[in-house]
Scaffold this motif. Sequence first.
Motif, PDB file in Angstrom:
ATOM      1  N   TYR A   1       0.840  -1.188   0.000  1.00 45.59           N
ATOM      2  CA  TYR A   1       0.000   0.000   0.000  1.00 45.59           C
ATOM      3  C   TYR A   1       0.880   1.244   0.000  1.00 45.59           C
ATOM      4  N   ILE A   2       0.293   2.336  -0.414  1.00 46.05           N
ATOM      5  CA  ILE A   2       0.996   3.613  -0.426  1.00 46.05           C
ATOM      6  C   ILE A   2       0.097   4.662   0.198  1.00 46.05           C
ATOM      7  N   GLU A   3       0.650   5.451   1.112  1.00 45.99           N
ATOM      8  CA  GLU A   3      -0.102   6.502   1.778  1.00 45.99           C
ATOM      9  C   GLU A   3      -0.037   7.778   0.946  1.00 45.99           C
ATOM     10  N   LEU A   4      -1.206   8.383   0.717  1.00 44.34           N
ATOM     11  CA  LEU A   4      -1.333   9.619  -0.054  1.00 44.34           C
ATOM     12  C   LEU A   4      -2.123  10.645   0.742  1.00 44.34           C
ATOM     13  N   HIS A   5      -1.755  11.911   0.600  1.00 47.67           N
ATOM     14  CA  HIS A   5      -2.521  12.975   1.236  1.00 47.67           C
ATOM     15  C   HIS A   5      -3.861  13.141   0.520  1.00 47.67           C
ATOM     16  N   PRO A   6      -4.926  13.499   1.248  1.00 45.86           N
ATOM     17  CA  PRO A   6      -6.234  13.657   0.604  1.00 45.86           C
ATOM     18  C   PRO A   6      -6.229  14.628  -0.583  1.00 45.86           C
ATOM     19  N   THR A   7      -5.435  15.679  -0.523  1.00 47.40           N
ATOM     20  CA  THR A   7      -5.383  16.616  -1.644  1.00 47.40           C
ATOM     21  C   THR A   7      -4.842  15.934  -2.895  1.00 47.40           C
ATOM     22  N   ASP A   8      -3.739  15.189  -2.728  1.00 45.53           N
ATOM     23  CA  ASP A   8      -3.156  14.487  -3.865  1.00 45.53           C
ATOM     24  C   ASP A   8      -4.095  13.395  -4.369  1.00 45.53           C
ATOM     25  N   ALA A   9      -4.742  12.689  -3.451  1.00 47.57           N
ATOM     26  CA  ALA A   9      -5.681  11.643  -3.858  1.00 47.57           C
ATOM     27  C   ALA A   9      -6.834  12.241  -4.658  1.00 47.57           C
ATOM     28  N   GLY A  10      -7.305  13.414  -4.232  1.00 41.92           N
ATOM     29  CA  GLY A  10      -8.384  14.060  -4.970  1.00 41.92           C
ATOM     30  C   GLY A  10      -7.957  14.447  -6.374  1.00 41.92           C
ATOM     31  N   ASP A  11      -6.737  14.955  -6.497  1.00 40.76           N
ATOM     32  CA  ASP A  11      -6.232  15.327  -7.821  1.00 40.76           C
ATOM     33  C   ASP A  11      -6.121  14.109  -8.734  1.00 40.76           C
ATOM     34  N   LEU A  12      -5.872  12.940  -8.150  1.00 39.75           N
ATOM     35  CA  LEU A  12      -5.730  11.706  -8.928  1.00 39.75           C
ATOM     36  C   LEU A  12      -7.054  10.967  -9.079  1.00 39.75           C
ATOM     37  N   ASP A  13      -8.115  11.497  -8.457  1.00 35.35           N
ATOM     38  CA  ASP A  13      -9.415  10.823  -8.446  1.00 35.35           C
ATOM     39  C   ASP A  13      -9.297   9.438  -7.815  1.00 35.35           C
ATOM     40  N   VAL A  14      -8.552   9.380  -6.702  1.00 35.43           N
ATOM     41  CA  VAL A  14      -8.281   8.128  -6.003  1.00 35.43           C
ATOM     42  C   VAL A  14      -8.968   8.158  -4.652  1.00 35.43           C
ATOM     43  N   VAL A  15      -9.576   7.028  -4.257  1.00 38.04           N
ATOM     44  CA  VAL A  15     -10.127   6.865  -2.913  1.00 38.04           C
ATOM     45  C   VAL A  15      -9.459   5.655  -2.275  1.00 38.04           C
ATOM     46  N   ASN A  16      -9.693   5.496  -0.978  1.00 31.96           N
ATOM     47  CA  ASN A  16      -9.100   4.370  -0.254  1.00 31.96           C
ATOM     48  C   ASN A  16      -9.373   3.054  -0.965  1.00 31.96           C
ATOM     49  N   GLY A  17      -8.313   2.269  -1.131  1.00 31.50           N
ATOM     50  CA  GLY A  17      -8.453   0.948  -1.717  1.00 31.50           C
ATOM     51  C   GLY A  17      -8.245   0.888  -3.206  1.00 31.50           C
ATOM     52  N   ASP A  18      -8.252   2.032  -3.876  1.00 28.20           N
ATOM     53  CA  ASP A  18      -7.984   2.025  -5.313  1.00 28.20           C
ATOM     54  C   ASP A  18      -6.547   1.569  -5.576  1.00 28.20           C
ATOM     55  N   GLN A  19      -6.366   0.882  -6.677  1.00 21.51           N
ATOM     56  CA  GLN A  19      -5.013   0.523  -7.080  1.00 21.51           C
ATOM     57  C   GLN A  19      -4.377   1.682  -7.843  1.00 21.51           C
ATOM     58  N   VAL A  20      -3.108   1.912  -7.518  1.00 24.59           N
ATOM     59  CA  VAL A  20      -2.355   2.957  -8.211  1.00 24.59           C
ATOM     60  C   VAL A  20      -1.043   2.372  -8.715  1.00 24.59           C
ATOM     61  N   ARG A  21      -0.526   2.984  -9.746  1.00 23.30           N
ATOM     62  CA  ARG A  21       0.791   2.615 -10.277  1.00 23.30           C
ATOM     63  C   ARG A  21       1.787   3.679  -9.839  1.00 23.30           C
ATOM     64  N   ILE A  22       2.897   3.229  -9.265  1.00 30.01           N
ATOM     65  CA  ILE A  22       3.952   4.140  -8.824  1.00 30.01           C
ATOM     66  C   ILE A  22       5.152   3.917  -9.727  1.00 30.01           C
ATOM     67  N   GLN A  23       5.620   4.965 -10.378  1.00 28.92           N
ATOM     68  CA  GLN A  23       6.740   4.859 -11.304  1.00 28.92           C
ATOM     69  C   GLN A  23       7.887   5.753 -10.849  1.00 28.92           C
ATOM     70  N   SER A  24       9.093   5.207 -10.896  1.00 33.85           N
ATOM     71  CA  SER A  24      10.303   6.000 -10.693  1.00 33.85           C
ATOM     72  C   SER A  24      11.205   5.806 -11.897  1.00 33.85           C
ATOM     73  N   ARG A  25      12.358   6.409 -11.866  1.00 33.21           N
ATOM     74  CA  ARG A  25      13.298   6.251 -12.976  1.00 33.21           C
ATOM     75  C   ARG A  25      13.908   4.847 -13.021  1.00 33.21           C
ATOM     76  N   ARG A  26      13.697   4.050 -11.943  1.00 31.33           N
ATOM     77  CA  ARG A  26      14.244   2.692 -11.895  1.00 31.33           C
ATOM     78  C   ARG A  26      13.233   1.625 -12.283  1.00 31.33           C
ATOM     79  N   GLY A  27      11.991   1.843 -12.007  1.00 32.88           N
ATOM     80  CA  GLY A  27      11.001   0.806 -12.250  1.00 32.88           C
ATOM     81  C   GLY A  27       9.630   1.273 -11.823  1.00 32.88           C
TER      82      GLY A  27
END
Length: 759
Positions: free
Chosen positions: A677-703
Amino acid sequence: MSTTTPETKSTDTTSLTQRSDASKFQLPQLLQARDGKMTRELLLSPGEHGLGMTPEPMAADTTTTATCGYCSTGCGLRLHVRDGEAVGLTPETNYPVNLGMACPKGWEALRILESDDRATSPMKRNPDGGFHAVSWDDALKEFTEKFKHTMDQHGAGSVAFLSTGQIPSEEMAFLGALAKFGMGFIHGDGNTRQCMATAVTAYKESFGFDAPPYTYDDYEQSDVMVFVGANPCIAHPIQWERVLRNPNNPEIIVIDPRRTETAMAASQHMQLTPKSDLALLYAITDQVIQRGYVDESYVAASTSGFDQLAEHVSRFSLDTVAASSGVSAEQIISVADSIGRGRAVSLWWTMGVNQSYEGTRVAQAIINLALITGNMGRPGTGANSITGQCNAMGSRLWSNTTNLIGHHDFASPEDRSKVAETLSIPVENIPADKGWAYDRIMEGIRRGEIKALWVIATNPAHSWINQGDARELLDQLDFLVVQDMYHSTETARHADLILPASGWGEKDGTFINSERRYGLLKKVRKAPGEALSDFNIFKAVAHYWGVGEMFAQWSDPEAVFSLMQSLSRDKWCDITGIDGYEQIDRCGGIQWPWSESAAADDVDPPQQRRLFEDGKFPYPDGRARLIVDEITPPPESPCDNYPTWLLTGRGTVSQWHTQTRTSKSPVLRKLYPIQPYIELHPTDAGDLDVVNGDQVRIQSRRGEAVANAMVVPTVSPGQSFMPMHYEATNQLTLSHFDPHSGQPSYKDCAVKITKIDSV
């Protein structure tokens, strides 16, 4: 500290009786070849699987106390033994560390030994990529032939070992001495490089010795407590329980980018911008000086470098640091006032500081604050590093990695001569260079310099920074040996040879906890199948390598403890006054130092002891050093393509490291989220249209990784947090390191987070 029921009092020291019997079973008997082939019965140590010489069994319904094998707190667990085998445990009420408390991991310490994926026989990789079981004789021949061939072809620098902070001190000492003095390895390091190298380096440079000064009683004596990058409520819950016992209603100050569980209990939380901690601590130090809180007599008598410190921190103005750190000028002043006015101020740090690209200087900024305010050597004071692994302190002192065994110096001819004489080893066998650190070993694999690697009780394919790159490097090796309790670890999947090892509760030795306390690990169960203690694996390797006679006096763990005592003589970590395992057991552990002169009156040591009570430090002039440095920017800050900080750390009380053990317990698995799981601030979650339990993809320059979103106000906008325990987390982290300690900076990198739309 053993306890028994009245009818079995005569068996109070049964574990010591077992050890005594085992010591009679000498190396030639253990490892002699029969018709050129080692038999299982001869290889196994007495009672290791009920074969060979069988020790006197424990009486029914006996209890005995042993030190827990999870974190560095070093709790005492009361093991309930029936017919020679532990059948349950409870916290030890009289142990001076935990006082009858235990966290969920400690309660489940026996359960994890029963896992179906225990390594029970040596296993060799097939041409098709699978594994098949082989005899110990075949495995040890393979081990010896491959490593010797590699060294013959490419030199002694072409092989290395990676050790751990989770095996007893005696095993660490044996491994380091065997590999470097007997087998001729140049390079070897421990996974403690990932957790404690920064604290080690900071203490060495500031004090002149790696010397955590505190005792757990200080948790209950302070009136002001400062936690920097530390969340003991989750990471070290029994130590946090000691904080809760403090009768002084202490002011608690937390410096952390997240509103952690510890921060929620704090009087003041400085929720700073990630990696602004060094500048913030310098600003606090400047205010302490400007507002007249310096203990001038202590500084004059016990430190050097104050003028340089004062000049350096004067450059960190309140307004500038407030703007860069996100902490108000008023709060910086308030924290400086709390530290300056406190009667007994203790400052604590752990991985939030250590796992940073400038962590050594951050730790030293904490040390500076304690020193200039005179908060050292008194009850409730100190600049106190909370250790991570159960025996990281043992690794620091005894593993032959960060320093020559027993906190000696590889570069010192006098130290090399002392070690050689004490161990009856030719002085020319002891290298004058400690060899490469962990990160340089991994880079050596990339460059084709390291061809063969021996990994003991650690899991770099999961835990090393930039995980995908680490796995590619492991596959680049000509020969990889993994020695572990489990055949299923991510690293074991890359191995050419797996050696099955016993775990906590299946062998004897000592751990050293955060407060420098030696505690006993006891064998109360048989290891499964053909698994051996790491100690006996090292003994077997020595025999097959042809250096068995060199280690003839290393007959059993307590014999090695005696060698460790001799090596410690006249060092700050001197333990020559300890009267063997029996006294450690009786006293509920013994903190170093405890020298022969301290024990001259034939008394047991006090249970709580601090360092530097006289204001004298290990440097020749007796003064601690006040060390400062320039600020360096983060190597990877958020940007348009990767706009979010990713922080990592401990998840829950019930998780531990790469979960190779905690995942084996059905009880513990119910106490933490199974999926990443990944913790997100409510403001950022709102911008992403994400609510608790939604799956998200996390990308960095490595993977990239996939995790469930947890929308919480405990992280700030623009920041996110993932627990380190999940395999996915280190697919994202960045390979950058503290230049002084070589420790990876796990706590910060830039990522992009997007919602995964459900089908």
